[in-house]
Scaffold this active site. Sequence first.
Site, mmCIF file in Angstrom:
data_model
loop_
_atom_site.group_PDB
_atom_site.id
_atom_site.type_symbol
_atom_site.label_atom_id
_atom_site.label_comp_id
_atom_site.label_asym_id
_atom_site.label_seq_id
_atom_site.Cartn_x
_atom_site.Cartn_y
_atom_site.Cartn_z
ATOM 1 N N HIS A 131 0.829 -1.198 0.000
ATOM 2 C CA HIS A 131 0.000 0.000 0.000
ATOM 3 C C HIS A 131 0.868 1.254 0.000
ATOM 4 O O HIS A 131 0.680 2.174 -0.800
ATOM 5 C CB HIS A 131 -0.928 -0.003 1.219
ATOM 6 C CG HIS A 131 -1.810 1.206 1.305
ATOM 7 N ND1 HIS A 131 -1.485 2.305 2.056
ATOM 8 C CD2 HIS A 131 -2.979 1.492 0.701
ATOM 9 C CE1 HIS A 131 -2.429 3.208 1.930
ATOM 10 N NE2 HIS A 131 -3.363 2.735 1.114
ATOM 11 N N CYS A 188 -4.158 0.224 -16.985
ATOM 12 C CA CYS A 188 -4.098 1.240 -15.940
ATOM 13 C C CYS A 188 -3.511 0.703 -14.651
ATOM 14 O O CYS A 188 -3.628 1.311 -13.612
ATOM 15 C CB CYS A 188 -5.480 1.847 -15.692
ATOM 16 S SG CYS A 188 -6.659 0.645 -15.069
#
Lengths: 887, 887
Positions: free
Chosen positions: A460, A845
């Site tokens: 993250h 993406c």
Amino acid sequence: MSQGKFVYFFGGGSAEGKAEMKDTLGGKGANLAEMTNLGIPVPPGFTISTDACELYYENNKAYPEYIVKEVEQHLKKLEAQMEMKLGDHDNPLLVSVRSGAAVSMPGMMDTVLNLGLNEKAVEGLAARSGNERFAWDAYRRFIQMFGDVVKGVPHHAFEGALESIKMEKNVENDNELDADDLKKVVSRYLSVYKDAVKEPFPQDPKVQLWAAIDAVFGSWKNERADKYRAINKIEGLKGTAVNVQSMVFGNFGETSGTGVCFSRDPSTGENYFYGEYLMNAQGEDVVAGIRTPEKLSTLQEGSPAVYAQLVEIKDKLENHYKDMQDMEFTIQDGKLYILQTRNGKRTGQAAVQIAVDLVKEKMIDKKEAIMRVAPAQLDQLLHPMIDPSVMKEIQPIAKGLNASPGAACGKIVFTAEDAEAWFLKGEQVILVRKETSPEDIGGMNVAQGILTSTGGMTSHAAVVARGMGTPCVAGCKELIINQENKTMSVGSKVFKEGNWCSLDGTDGLVYEGAIDLIQPELSGNLNEFLTWADDIRNSAKREGVADGFGIRANADLPVDALKGREFGAEGIGLCRTEHMFFDEEKLKSFRIMIVADSKERRVESLKKIMPLQTEDFEGIFRAMDGLPVNIRLLDPPLHEFVPRSKRDIAELADIIGISKEDLQVRLNSLEEQNPMLGHRGCRLGITYPEIYDMQVEAIARAAVKVQKEGIKVLPEIMIPLIGTYKEFIPLRENAEKILKSVFEETGITVEYQIGTMIEIPRAALTAEDIAKYADYFSFGTNDLTQMTFGYSRDDVGTFVPEYVNKKILKADPFQTLDQHGVGLLVELGVQRGRSTKANLKTSICGEHGGDPDSIDFCYRAGLNVVSCSPYRVPIARLAAAQAVIRN
Amino acid sequence: MSQGKFVYFFGGGSAEGKAEMKDTLGGKGANLAEMTNLGIPVPPGFTISTDACELYYENNKAYPEYIVKEVEQHLKKLEAQMEMKLGDHDNPLLVSVRSGAAVSMPGMMDTVLNLGLNEKAVEGLAARSGNERFAWDAYRRFIQMFGDVVKGVPHHAFEGALESIKMEKNVENDNELDADDLKKVVSRYLSVYKDAVKEPFPQDPKVQLWAAIDAVFGSWKNERADKYRAINKIEGLKGTAVNVQSMVFGNFGETSGTGVCFSRDPSTGENYFYGEYLMNAQGEDVVAGIRTPEKLSTLQEGSPAVYAQLVEIKDKLENHYKDMQDMEFTIQDGKLYILQTRNGKRTGQAAVQIAVDLVKEKMIDKKEAIMRVAPAQLDQLLHPMIDPSVMKEIQPIAKGLNASPGAACGKIVFTAEDAEAWFLKGEQVILVRKETSPEDIGGMNVAQGILTSTGGMTSHAAVVARGMGTPCVAGCKELIINQENKTMSVGSKVFKEGNWCSLDGTDGLVYEGAIDLIQPELSGNLNEFLTWADDIRNSAKREGVADGFGIRANADLPVDALKGREFGAEGIGLCRTEHMFFDEEKLKSFRIMIVADSKERRVESLKKIMPLQTEDFEGIFRAMDGLPVNIRLLDPPLHEFVPRSKRDIAELADIIGISKEDLQVRLNSLEEQNPMLGHRGCRLGITYPEIYDMQVEAIARAAVKVQKEGIKVLPEIMIPLIGTYKEFIPLRENAEKILKSVFEETGITVEYQIGTMIEIPRAALTAEDIAKYADYFSFGTNDLTQMTFGYSRDDVGTFVPEYVNKKILKADPFQTLDQHGVGLLVELGVQRGRSTKANLKTSICGEHGGDPDSIDFCYRAGLNVVSCSPYRVPIARLAAAQAVIRN
């Protein structure tokens, strides 16, 4: 039977090899041949080819007879041309034996110099050079180098012998020893050698030569070289070549010298002849740093003729190779020799400058210029960095993963709340966490840099930091972080909250204290250079694919969208709406929504979020006036948003009016065993339609409002995590119903598209069905990689590094797209999608959108657009142009 | 322009339709036509085709003019043949209007009887029948049925009117009302009708007819019918047909009657004419259960001629349809009519018995017999069940998922330890848990049945229970389980530890108390029947695939292996080694291994496990003498084995001599965010090679020992979770090194194979590489489904049921293989694998191996073998034979 040719001669104005034969002769050998043919003064010699190296290994580290013969024939030719003989008493030939693979691997393999000396030849050399000291020094060096490199005699054994002589003579420096002292040194060295090797130092120069060739070939597979090739992904080479070349000496006296020069400045790219040299010295003296080298201007003054010749050769070579050259030269008795030339390594800034200059000098065309700069080199130009002058003086205290490039310094804080609080007080902070979570977004956003002790390149912290362009060092295992006491320790060193530290996210290093940073500028050159890249990219033509190859940025906030646009993005390729929920007000309402026990309550909470979400979209639409914005509806599992701290839970329980215990039960029910494979993405859209309804309404209202302002709005609504077209149909219908009603209500219609992410393997496998209903596909290669490999990117830290190490994986598939497996799904998805919708727009993406190799793959796979973080857009523009040229 | 034919007449000994026209005429219409053509007495009528139904819906619920005309022409023909007229004052024709689709959907659609009555016709009927009461009763029934079915008048409105007359007359039963009373009832009914419908009851019989036809067509898409088709996966039908047929009356008097009969016993399959009837009654009276029907033997005594005719017709029909017939008959004034015949529904036992008998009677061949039995029907024969005679008297207290078939009863316990303890005391127990975990294995193993309140059809409890053949009701949400207090409550009812309860895992029902169970036997018939299936299966021929289609069992323990063999398995398709670690002794050593901080310690712990693991394998090898055993090396993440209870953690900390806190830290480091995508399977094999080394050594030693006993051992070693061939190569090398060393040490060599599971999408996508090194592939479709869909089977409970409900998914993909998506990967895996190894053996060993549809797919995909739980082996044998016949 002919075994082919294994040895190539160069010297006397012509050579059997040439520059194009790098695969066979290695870079050094090929260039020595090329220079010889160009009439440049190169000491003659011969190159034993990489084929011989391959054969050497296949043949259990031995040579077939025909190779031995071929080498000896070439040695004879060399002796004839030099009119010297190896080991000769009167006129001994001395040679160097050097490695040289097709790809430069500096310092990784072995070299032996001054080969050919023995007790007779040393006398010959003394006589011929008229310098007894020089001759015995050369012999001493040779024994040491041969002993070390070929026989593995420990360095310190020779050093000890030398020291003992120096102590006996009571001197400090080697150069205070005279010829007689050196004779003694040689004698001691010969004893050292014999003691270590259990046999006398070989006096036969042929024995010396073959042992040295063995050593060089052997060094191809030493541990160091293996590791270097692994790190630099050098694959498919046959081996190293061996260059046997007559020695010239820069330490023959005051009219001799040796140096290194670059035809242009390798750090700025300026067209300026840059170099260093030392008179009366050998190459190793320059490296050892005992004496300070001189600038070339000194040479110009001291030896104008030699300098002029050097300039002439430099120009000739640069013109010939059409690139900046890195050359080694030796002056022996006033005569100039070139020992090596190669395309010089350079910084990113220099790479761009030189490429642009060479085009302007009409040496190369724009396509060639584009191919000359490695996309990764641009990275240096786009982030602050530690002042290189400071760098030399400091040592990092820890090393982690280079998770997000650039350097940062600030005061250490241990929670996201502290980061925000300190930031408001005007402090620069470095956020230090074991790992970050979506709740930390606010703190991450204001931090100068982020440092974590666990997590990988796609943790993250890493992903978010790259997206924000914030420097990040992740997974720094040496750190022991104590969140409660707010301390961080490395070994015995303990850092407290408020202590300064600095990060270098480009190399993954952590420093103590505050370090000076420099902010690199985007030079005009870079802009011009990237415009050329864009021209090439935009004119791309592929069969069955619309012209051009687009670059977009991933951006969730107006400021990021602007940054992307500034860096040349042609739209937003991925606007993640979930990050928008992390500001305090929205998060509160969103949490109430999550734990609501009825649709009515959920709708009520969502109504409070809508106007705020609408504002988010307005900002992005304004920033991207005239360019498309691809907005992904909510994707992550709901539990990512649930409160974890006791305070937050108590507060939420209060608001919705139930007990903390009851709330905890509801929160627990949101926990999942494998959230990545759980209730998320469009699955939430199906089971809680009110969430997507709110988001679509916010998009519609924002689009209408901004379009009214005279701004061109091109929204694209992307539904994530589709696994079957049957999910897509009702979600599209719902979205269109809402769009229509907003358009009717306001009397304003906005052009829009509704597409989907292809990130579930099943979506790629059944793309022909989905394409019937979706306006476009965007491949979400992060999730696609997770599911195709069965790797949770949060958990791969336990085995993927080992897999890469053991070469089970070429690279971390979250960093470089796995073209064979995941890529096959992308290709299938594109083909199957276009089988029912011929002009289907496709893009990527995921994190891979900024990786040059993956961009090349995307181009070949027929994708129309790649999207990446704003800070990687320039890199992607270059990589995309290269992909167009290459394919 | 011809619109084609939409109406088909039957009557007067011939019909326009026939049995093969089910798609057009529906099952009922086609059989009425067929019977008419066979000369069987069928009341004449006509069938409006399913094409008309389709047109009705396409045409916005209206009929084109040409259909109206065609119906009216046929009505005239019917009136002419019957010499009666619809609505006629003297001789009124009465018709029934019934639905009838191509697939039987009993009770789901509408029917109107006695149509054609009005105030004139009722008089005519009274006169013709000489029974005024009968005529008015018929009229009353018609108004009520028409009002209810066609106009939606609430049932209770008519009931109220009837009750009021009964109260006025002070009688209790309908049959105490005389003709005059019924006239009053009719009058009230007409008012009720007018009040509810806002218009008078239609007196024009044509209006009645068209309204009834509308209603029947309309009922095709009522909610009930839609749901029935969804549940029974009935798809692709055009609609229902409508049968308009002249009425005959079983309630004309004492020489009239009506009944239902089966040409063989539908519950045992015995060749015995079985039926029930009532004299002087209409069909609905039989259904209503007011009077007890008589056996056919009574008819034989009372009306021998009619009975003889019925037997003759029964034989004729069974001979004609070559299957057991379910017939409806009516006797009007001593004359027999057949109103319907169809292939009768039957129990699994009857299905097998009838199929076998029909072959012996030479009515059908073996292939036909095999196709006659639905594989799912065998399930009933393989598990204990609740005594059907008891079933009628009891009500379940809760309903959950029918997770593992069969019935069980026992005393409730709430922990696996209690289950084991109570079992040792000789108690029968039902293990009740919120959900089970691998630690519960011991308790699950001794429990009669398993009951959980959460989890789905592929939850741990469900999968393990099916594997063990233990009945299980999972995900029973009504249960509130309090583990601490050891209570379970349903509504206000509370069960304590030791209370009796019973489960029906076949239907997912939970009962209070101990209920009698019956143990069904595998009849000799079933064995014979399955032998026929095996012959067909073994002679299967497919292009590019080895002959035959094998069935194996998944079994982890010798007892399961034996059960599989007994049920006809030709080997073990999946022997999971992880279940073996759950006995106390191995688990202890395994836990020490998991938390060990060095390889040495791990090896030490593994050494303790090895002899025990060797014994496990010996047992299985002995059980499977001569048949292959496919052993999967350790697959799940290590943390599944870590201790969770405080006691266990304390004990482990003690053994390894560290503090509980330090142990907890090590245990925490094993936790993963998405364990399903984490450090498991061959990834453990790569990072901790000592684990697989131990397992392979145990296999090798067991194989050698058992082979020495004269038993034929065929071990197959399967490496799980391969994602790239580069994982497989070193693991295979390691395994072979160990096998070789054991063979050398013992002087005995055992034939073996080393293969892999294909369960990671990437493995299927790159199967051509893996096939070069693997001896066989086994598709692990559980994991493959998880990753292809991105569904964690532990977490799908939150959305997959809703997906199935909304038809986004046809079925739970963990139960029935998703042929389109996951299936494509299986097909790609087989094709790509065989592209480099032409004869590559492929099989499936997921839960899908026991699902008939999935077995059919596996056959088509070219797999060589399917493997399933031992208890599903007979089902798989049948399904496999059907797949061979079908394709």
